[in-house]
Design an enzyme around this catalytic site. Structure first.
Site, short mmCIF file in Angstrom:
data_model
loop_
_atom_site.label_atom_id
_atom_site.label_comp_id
_atom_site.label_asym_id
_atom_site.label_seq_id
_atom_site.Cartn_x
_atom_site.Cartn_y
_atom_site.Cartn_z
N ILE A 1 6.02 -6.65 -50.82
CA ILE A 1 6.42 -8.00 -51.22
C ILE A 1 5.72 -9.04 -50.36
O ILE A 1 6.08 -10.21 -50.38
CB ILE A 1 7.95 -8.15 -51.09
CG1 ILE A 1 8.39 -7.90 -49.63
CG2 ILE A 1 8.69 -7.19 -52.02
CD1 ILE A 1 9.72 -8.52 -49.27
N HIS B 1 7.83 -4.56 -56.83
CA HIS B 1 9.11 -4.93 -56.21
C HIS B 1 9.20 -6.42 -55.93
O HIS B 1 10.02 -6.86 -55.13
CB HIS B 1 9.32 -4.11 -54.93
CG HIS B 1 9.40 -2.63 -55.20
ND1 HIS B 1 9.20 -1.67 -54.25
CD2 HIS B 1 9.67 -1.96 -56.34
CE1 HIS B 1 9.33 -0.47 -54.80
NE2 HIS B 1 9.60 -0.62 -56.07
N CYS C 1 22.02 -19.01 -62.95
CA CYS C 1 21.39 -19.76 -64.06
C CYS C 1 19.92 -19.40 -64.24
O CYS C 1 19.30 -19.80 -65.21
CB CYS C 1 21.54 -21.26 -63.85
SG CYS C 1 20.52 -21.91 -62.50
N CYS D 1 22.35 -22.67 -55.37
CA CYS D 1 21.75 -23.46 -56.46
C CYS D 1 22.68 -24.63 -56.82
O CYS D 1 23.87 -24.61 -56.50
CB CYS D 1 21.58 -22.53 -57.65
SG CYS D 1 20.80 -23.26 -59.10
N GLY E 1 -0.68 4.38 -48.09
CA GLY E 1 0.51 4.03 -47.31
C GLY E 1 1.82 4.05 -48.05
O GLY E 1 2.62 3.12 -47.92
N SER E 2 2.07 5.12 -48.78
CA SER E 2 3.40 5.24 -49.42
C SER E 2 3.95 6.63 -49.21
O SER E 2 3.22 7.62 -49.30
CB SER E 2 3.29 4.95 -50.92
OG SER E 2 4.56 5.14 -51.53
N SER E 3 5.25 6.69 -48.96
CA SER E 3 5.89 8.00 -48.82
C SER E 3 6.10 8.62 -50.20
O SER E 3 6.43 9.79 -50.30
CB SER E 3 7.25 7.83 -48.13
OG SER E 3 8.05 6.94 -48.87
N ASN F 1 -2.70 8.39 -46.27
CA ASN F 1 -1.37 8.19 -45.67
C ASN F 1 -1.30 8.87 -44.31
O ASN F 1 -1.96 9.89 -44.09
CB ASN F 1 -0.29 8.78 -46.60
CG ASN F 1 1.05 8.09 -46.41
OD1 ASN F 1 1.12 6.86 -46.46
ND2 ASN F 1 2.11 8.85 -46.21
N GLU G 1 1.33 10.33 -42.97
CA GLU G 1 2.11 11.57 -43.02
C GLU G 1 1.89 12.27 -44.36
O GLU G 1 1.47 11.63 -45.34
CB GLU G 1 3.61 11.26 -42.91
CG GLU G 1 4.01 10.64 -41.61
CD GLU G 1 5.39 9.99 -41.70
OE1 GLU G 1 6.08 9.98 -40.69
OE2 GLU G 1 5.76 9.50 -42.78
P1 NAD Z 1 7.75 3.91 -46.98
O1 NAD Z 1 8.26 3.16 -45.80
O2 NAD Z 1 8.67 4.81 -47.69
O3 NAD Z 1 6.50 4.80 -46.58
C1 NAD Z 1 5.43 4.29 -45.88
C2 NAD Z 1 4.43 5.40 -45.68
O4 NAD Z 1 3.29 4.82 -45.08
C3 NAD Z 1 4.93 6.52 -44.76
O5 NAD Z 1 4.69 7.77 -45.38
C4 NAD Z 1 4.08 6.35 -43.50
O6 NAD Z 1 3.70 7.58 -42.93
C5 NAD Z 1 2.85 5.67 -44.03
N1 NAD Z 1 2.19 4.79 -43.05
C6 NAD Z 1 2.75 3.97 -42.13
N2 NAD Z 1 1.81 3.33 -41.46
C7 NAD Z 1 0.63 3.77 -41.94
C8 NAD Z 1 -0.72 3.48 -41.61
N3 NAD Z 1 -1.08 2.62 -40.66
N4 NAD Z 1 -1.70 4.12 -42.31
C9 NAD Z 1 -1.38 5.02 -43.29
N5 NAD Z 1 -0.12 5.33 -43.62
C10 NAD Z 1 0.87 4.71 -42.96
O7 NAD Z 1 7.12 2.83 -47.93
P2 NAD Z 1 7.00 2.77 -49.51
O8 NAD Z 1 6.59 4.09 -50.05
O9 NAD Z 1 6.17 1.57 -49.80
O10 NAD Z 1 8.46 2.53 -50.05
C11 NAD Z 1 9.43 1.76 -49.38
C12 NAD Z 1 9.81 0.44 -49.98
O11 NAD Z 1 9.69 -0.45 -48.90
C13 NAD Z 1 9.01 -0.17 -51.05
O12 NAD Z 1 9.88 -0.36 -52.09
C14 NAD Z 1 8.58 -1.56 -50.51
O13 NAD Z 1 8.96 -2.55 -51.45
C15 NAD Z 1 9.41 -1.78 -49.30
N6 NAD Z 1 8.81 -2.38 -48.11
C16 NAD Z 1 7.79 -3.28 -48.22
C17 NAD Z 1 7.21 -3.81 -47.08
C18 NAD Z 1 6.11 -4.83 -47.24
O14 NAD Z 1 6.15 -5.63 -48.16
N7 NAD Z 1 5.09 -4.78 -46.39
C19 NAD Z 1 7.64 -3.40 -45.82
C20 NAD Z 1 8.70 -2.48 -45.75
C21 NAD Z 1 9.28 -1.97 -46.90
#
Ligand code: NAD
Length: 252
Positions: free
Chosen positions: A104, A125, A136, A155, A194-196, A220, A222
């Protein structure tokens, strides 16, 4: 990270003309924004499943806004990192045709993405920069309302104002998900950063792209439970990986 995998990923990117990039919170940790699942940061203090939960928000928005004001401070200061810049560069090269993000934080836009070739950025998201009244529906820009000197903003109709971000317990904007799915069906490469991959329904997109013939590259820190469907997995810090990847792409 193994050098052969890096070369393989560079080759897939060079051979692709329709890349869909999919980013999660890990794409922005190197900009100082903590992800949900790693240790430390804002989320050690505020459990997102409580503070970012729609059910709790509608009962009392004050705890949400306490957390959100701190998050706003972090987001306002955050600058794009090498991940966002590399993605914007791949867009300039005509390779990236859509960005799908779970974030976001608007860091793709801050890096210039969407402005070079006018590609869509699907914010699954939502974004912190827009708000609306949950009664509203009136929309507000962040700079239009005072979120600092009140317990929570209200509001004119007395409804609670909430950022247009998807909280736990809310569904995704269906048209955004539909467009993102369409982009995945047309992609020749799906580049996840960068997503789990545990948050649904966003985590359905890699397998959808794969079924429709896209090559899957996962970057990623992990392991994810979907790694075995990826064609290439690059494990490590995304900023460092992208710096090496872009050098290889430009050199060959
Ligand atoms: P998550 O927190 O579930 O997973 C993040 C993943 O990124 C992990 O597996 C971690 O190992 C990996 N990671 C962390 N740092 C890294 C790096 N430097 N390089 C590579 N990999 C790295 O995040 P998600 O899958 O996006 O889901 C969580 C929810 O969190 C989403 O819905 C999102 O909207 C929200 N969120 C957003 C933000 C943002 O806008 N920046 C921050 C926190 C959470």
């Amino acid at each position: 990270m193994n050098g052969e995998d890096l070369k393989k990923a560079a080759r897939v990117i060079k051979d692709s003309q329709n890349i869909v990039v999919f980013t999660g919170a890990g794409a922005s940790t190197e900009s100082g924004i903590a992800d949900f699942r790693s240790e430390g940061g804002l989320w050690s203090k505020y459990d997102p499943s409580v503070y970012a939960n729609y059910y709790y928000f509608i009962q009392d928005p004050a705890p949400f806004w306490k957390m959100h004001r701190e998050l706003e401070d972090v987001l306002e200061k955050a600058k794009p990192n090498p991940v966002h810049h590399a993605i914007a560069e791949l867009e300039k090269m005509g390779k990236v045709k859509a960005i799908i993000t779970q974030n976001i934080d608007m860091l793709h836009q801050k890096a210039g993405s969407g402005s070079y070739k006018g590609i869509p950025i699907y914010e699954l998201h939502g974004t912190y920069g827009l708000l609306h009244c949950i009664r509203c529906g009136r929309e507000y820009k962040l700079e239009e309302i005072d979120t600092r000197n009140v317990e929570y903003p209200i509001c004119e109709c007395s409804g609670f104002i909430k950022p247009k971000v998807v909280l736990f317990g809310e569904s995704l904007p269906s048209h955004v998900m539909d467009e993102a799915m369409k982009a995945c069906c047309e992609a020749d490469c799906f580049l996840m950063v960068g997503s789990s991959l545990v948050v649904s329904p966003a985590n359905l997109l890699p397998s959808l792209a794969k079924q429709q013939g896209a090559k899957l590259i996962f970057i990623n820190k992990e392991e994810t439970f979907m790694d075995d469907i990826a064609d290439v997995v690059l494990r490590g810090k995304a900023g460092e990986i992208f710096t090496k990847l872009m050098a290889l792409i430009k050199a060959t």
